[in-house]
Each structure stands twice: as C-alpha cells, then as structure tokens.
Design a protein around this motif. Structure first.
Motif, PDB file in Angstrom:
ATOM      1  N   ASP A 174       0.713  -0.986  -0.271  1.00 23.75           N
ATOM      2  CA  ASP A 174       0.118  -0.222   0.047  1.00 23.75           C
ATOM      3  C   ASP A 174       1.120   1.740  -0.041  1.00 23.75           C
ATOM      4  O   ASP A 174       0.623   2.160  -0.874  1.00 23.75           O
ATOM      5  CB  ASP A 174      -0.821  -0.178   1.460  1.00 23.75           C
ATOM      6  N   ALA A 175       2.153   1.185   1.340  1.00 21.82           N
ATOM      7  CA  ALA A 175       2.877   2.778   0.991  1.00 21.82           C
ATOM      8  C   ALA A 175       3.577   2.630  -0.643  1.00 21.82           C
ATOM      9  O   ALA A 175       3.639   4.136  -0.817  1.00 21.82           O
ATOM     10  CB  ALA A 175       4.067   2.545   1.881  1.00 21.82           C
ATOM     11  N   PHE A 176       3.690   1.257  -1.324  1.00 23.76           N
ATOM     12  CA  PHE A 176       4.140   1.931  -2.651  1.00 23.76           C
ATOM     13  C   PHE A 176       3.613   2.087  -3.529  1.00 23.76           C
ATOM     14  O   PHE A 176       3.792   2.949  -4.216  1.00 23.76           O
ATOM     15  CB  PHE A 176       5.799   0.916  -2.553  1.00 23.76           C
ATOM     16  N   ARG A 177       2.394   1.731  -3.470  1.00 20.17           N
ATOM     17  CA  ARG A 177       1.417   2.149  -4.699  1.00 20.17           C
ATOM     18  C   ARG A 177       0.992   3.508  -4.400  1.00 20.17           C
ATOM     19  O   ARG A 177       0.528   4.244  -4.548  1.00 20.17           O
ATOM     20  CB  ARG A 177       0.051   1.059  -4.327  1.00 20.17           C
ATOM     21  N   GLY A 178       1.314   3.933  -3.068  1.00 15.96           N
ATOM     22  CA  GLY A 178       0.916   5.601  -3.065  1.00 15.96           C
ATOM     23  C   GLY A 178       1.701   6.601  -3.266  1.00 15.96           C
ATOM     24  O   GLY A 178       0.959   7.527  -3.698  1.00 15.96           O
ATOM     25  N   SER A 185       9.054  10.001  -4.917  1.00 20.61           N
ATOM     26  CA  SER A 185      10.124   8.750  -4.721  1.00 20.61           C
ATOM     27  C   SER A 185      10.763   9.402  -4.005  1.00 20.61           C
ATOM     28  O   SER A 185      12.056   8.502  -3.644  1.00 20.61           O
ATOM     29  CB  SER A 185      11.078   8.773  -6.162  1.00 20.61           C
ATOM     30  N   SER A 186      10.483  10.538  -2.308  1.00 21.74           N
ATOM     31  CA  SER A 186      11.328  10.395  -1.463  1.00 21.74           C
ATOM     32  C   SER A 186      11.120   9.012  -0.251  1.00 21.74           C
ATOM     33  O   SER A 186       9.948   8.973  -0.308  1.00 21.74           O
ATOM     34  CB  SER A 186      10.620  11.758  -1.214  1.00 21.74           C
ATOM     35  N   ILE A 187      11.926   9.213   0.113  1.00 20.66           N
ATOM     36  CA  ILE A 187      11.600   8.181   1.868  1.00 20.66           C
ATOM     37  C   ILE A 187      10.866   8.813   1.927  1.00 20.66           C
ATOM     38  O   ILE A 187       9.802   8.514   3.358  1.00 20.66           O
ATOM     39  CB  ILE A 187      12.887   7.893   1.876  1.00 20.66           C
ATOM     40  N   GLN A 188      10.729  10.266   2.405  1.00 14.86           N
ATOM     41  CA  GLN A 188       9.973  10.769   4.046  1.00 14.86           C
ATOM     42  C   GLN A 188       7.989  10.803   3.079  1.00 14.86           C
ATOM     43  O   GLN A 188       7.184  10.414   3.857  1.00 14.86           O
ATOM     44  CB  GLN A 188       9.650  12.227   3.702  1.00 14.86           C
ATOM     45  N   ALA A 189       7.795  10.065   2.129  1.00 18.52           N
ATOM     46  CA  ALA A 189       6.918  10.059   1.409  1.00 18.52           C
ATOM     47  C   ALA A 189       6.594   7.785   1.864  1.00 18.52           C
ATOM     48  O   ALA A 189       4.816   8.378   1.955  1.00 18.52           O
ATOM     49  CB  ALA A 189       6.605   9.746  -0.485  1.00 18.52           C
ATOM     50  N   GLU A 196       3.819   1.323   9.896  1.00 16.45           N
ATOM     51  CA  GLU A 196       2.700   1.453   9.740  1.00 16.45           C
ATOM     52  C   GLU A 196       2.321  -0.123   9.877  1.00 16.45           C
ATOM     53  O   GLU A 196       1.735  -1.004  10.238  1.00 16.45           O
ATOM     54  CB  GLU A 196       1.816   2.376   9.255  1.00 16.45           C
ATOM     55  N   ALA A 197       3.271  -0.386   8.011  1.00 20.42           N
ATOM     56  CA  ALA A 197       3.420  -1.866   8.211  1.00 20.42           C
ATOM     57  C   ALA A 197       3.634  -2.953   9.483  1.00 20.42           C
ATOM     58  O   ALA A 197       4.343  -3.896   9.295  1.00 20.42           O
ATOM     59  CB  ALA A 197       3.960  -2.218   6.454  1.00 20.42           C
ATOM     60  N   LEU A 198       4.880  -2.106   9.636  1.00 24.51           N
ATOM     61  CA  LEU A 198       6.182  -3.297  10.232  1.00 24.51           C
ATOM     62  C   LEU A 198       5.424  -3.390  11.361  1.00 24.51           C
ATOM     63  O   LEU A 198       5.901  -4.074  12.198  1.00 24.51           O
ATOM     64  CB  LEU A 198       7.535  -3.043  10.682  1.00 24.51           C
TER      65      LEU A 198
END
Length: 246
Positions: A174-178, A185-189, A196-198
């Motif tokens: 979900d995070a990468f789909r966002g 493409s920043s790590i902050q995004a 949350e997933a971890l």
C-alpha cells in the motif's frame, strides 16, 4: 544533539520537520487489512495469555496434589483409606490413576470370589492385566486433560509471525502504491506507510514468543507428570500382583 539537528536539516531544505508518532498513531493510520490483522493478532495474544494463566495454575495444582498423594500412598497401608484420600485430591493425575486401578482391582477381586466350581483367576486370564489396562486408560485421560488447549499455543507460536509478516507485506504494498498517486519518490513519502506496516510483524512476534515459551514449558511439565503416572502404575501393579494375584 541529533534530535535538534535533524529537524533543522528538514527546515533548511524547505521540508516540514517530521512529527514523532506513537504506536497507537501508527495503528490508527494503517489500512483496513493491516488493522484487521493487528486486531486478530491481539485476539490471539489475549487468548494465549488466558490459556497460559489457566494452564500454569492447573499444572501447579496437579504437581502439588500428586506429590501429596504419593506421600499419602506410601505412608498409609490401607488401600481403602488411600482411595478415600484420593477423592479429595481431584486435581492429582496420579491420584486419579490410582482410583481407576483400585476400583478395577476391587471388581476383579469380587469376580474372583464369585467364580463357581472353585476356579481361580490367574494373571494369564487377565487379573492383573485388567488393572493395568484400567490404569493405562486413566493415564491417557489425564494426559489429555493436561494437554487441553496447548495446541492453541502451538498454533499461535507457529502462525502469528507469518500472519504479522503478511500484514507487513500488505502494508508495504500500500505504501509503495501510494507513491504513484503522489508522484514522489522520496523516503519521506513512503516511510510512514512502512512504519505502520512493520507494526504487524512486531505484534505477531509479541504474540508468538510468549506462546512458544509457555508451550515448551507446559509440554515439559506434562512429560514429568506422565513419567510419575507411569512409575506409579508399575509400583501399584507390583503390589497388586504380590498381594492379590499370588
């Protein structure tokens, strides 16, 4: 020093300083699938802790009453008095095995006295073997009682990490789909979604580790009680064969 320098770096680059999030914030911010997995893992953990508390009390009482019964058995000479004492020690597996053997011994003795034509009941015809089978059945029943609900602990220990891992994988997807939606493409995004997933993996391990440790402990204690029941069976059968089946 690092805590004051890190937000200043974001401000110098025109980025808002990240706000620290609590565990509850991460849980509430996760997706529906991850939240459902988290609630399932919490349910597994709560049930496991309930079973751990119940089994710990049961095994402690079983061990204590078994030790008390064995002491009574060797101190008293009257089997009838020992049988009466075993009625009060209902949590003792050894006491329940004795009751089964004693009651079967009484039935065999009465049958032996009631036989017609003076025929004697020998051990080959099943006298002492009947008592042995009755005590083995009682041993199996008591072991089954002691092992009750332990399978849930084993299931939790083996499956909870994988369920948590599934939640983590789903949350990272979900995070990468966002990223495709925000065109960034920043790590902050993507960092908040990954954090949350971890949480799912952490909760899965938190549910599995106590269940695994408790399961191994309970299995070991049940083995000790099973050995005590087997040893007592042999002692009682020796006494029965010496005094009742000469």
């Amino acid at each position: 020093m690092f805590s004051s320098w890190f937000p200043q770096l974001f401000l110098q680059n025109g980025l808002p300083a990240p706000q620290p999030q609590s565990i509850l914030d991460l849980v509430h911010g996760s997706g529906l699938v991850v939240q459902a997995i988290l609630y399932l893992l919490v349910l597994f953990s709560v049930v496991s802790w309930g079973i751990i508390a119940q089994k710990f009390r049961q095994l402690r009482r079983s061990k204590s009453e078994s030790e008390k019964f064995i002491e009574i058995f060797w101190e008293r000479r009257n089997l009838s008095a020992i049988h009466d004492a075993s009625r009060e020690l209902t949590a003792s597996p050894v006491g329940q095995v004795f009751r089964s053997g004693y009651e079967e011994l009484i039935r065999v003795s009465r049958s032996k006295k009631e036989q017609a034509a003076g025929e004697s009941l020998t051990t080959e015809l099943g006298g002492v073997e009947n008592v042995s089978r009755a005590m083995k059945r009682a041993t199996s029943v008591e072991i089954t009682k002691l092992e009750r609900h332990c399978s849930f602990l084993a299931t939790t220990a083996s499956s909870a990490p994988f369920v948590g891992l599934f939640g983590t994988v789903w949350g990272i997807m979900d995070a990468f789909r966002g990223l495709s939606v925000t065109h960034s493409s920043s790590i902050q995004a993507v960092a908040p979604g990954i954090a949350e997933a971890l949480i799912a993996t952490a909760v899965g391990l938190a549910a599995a580790i106590p269940a695994l440790m408790a399961y191994n402990y309970f299995v070991q204690q049940i083995k000790v009680l099973a050995v005590e029941m087997d040893n007592f069976c042999q002692e009682f059968l020796n006494i029965a064969e010496r005094h009742f089946f000469k």
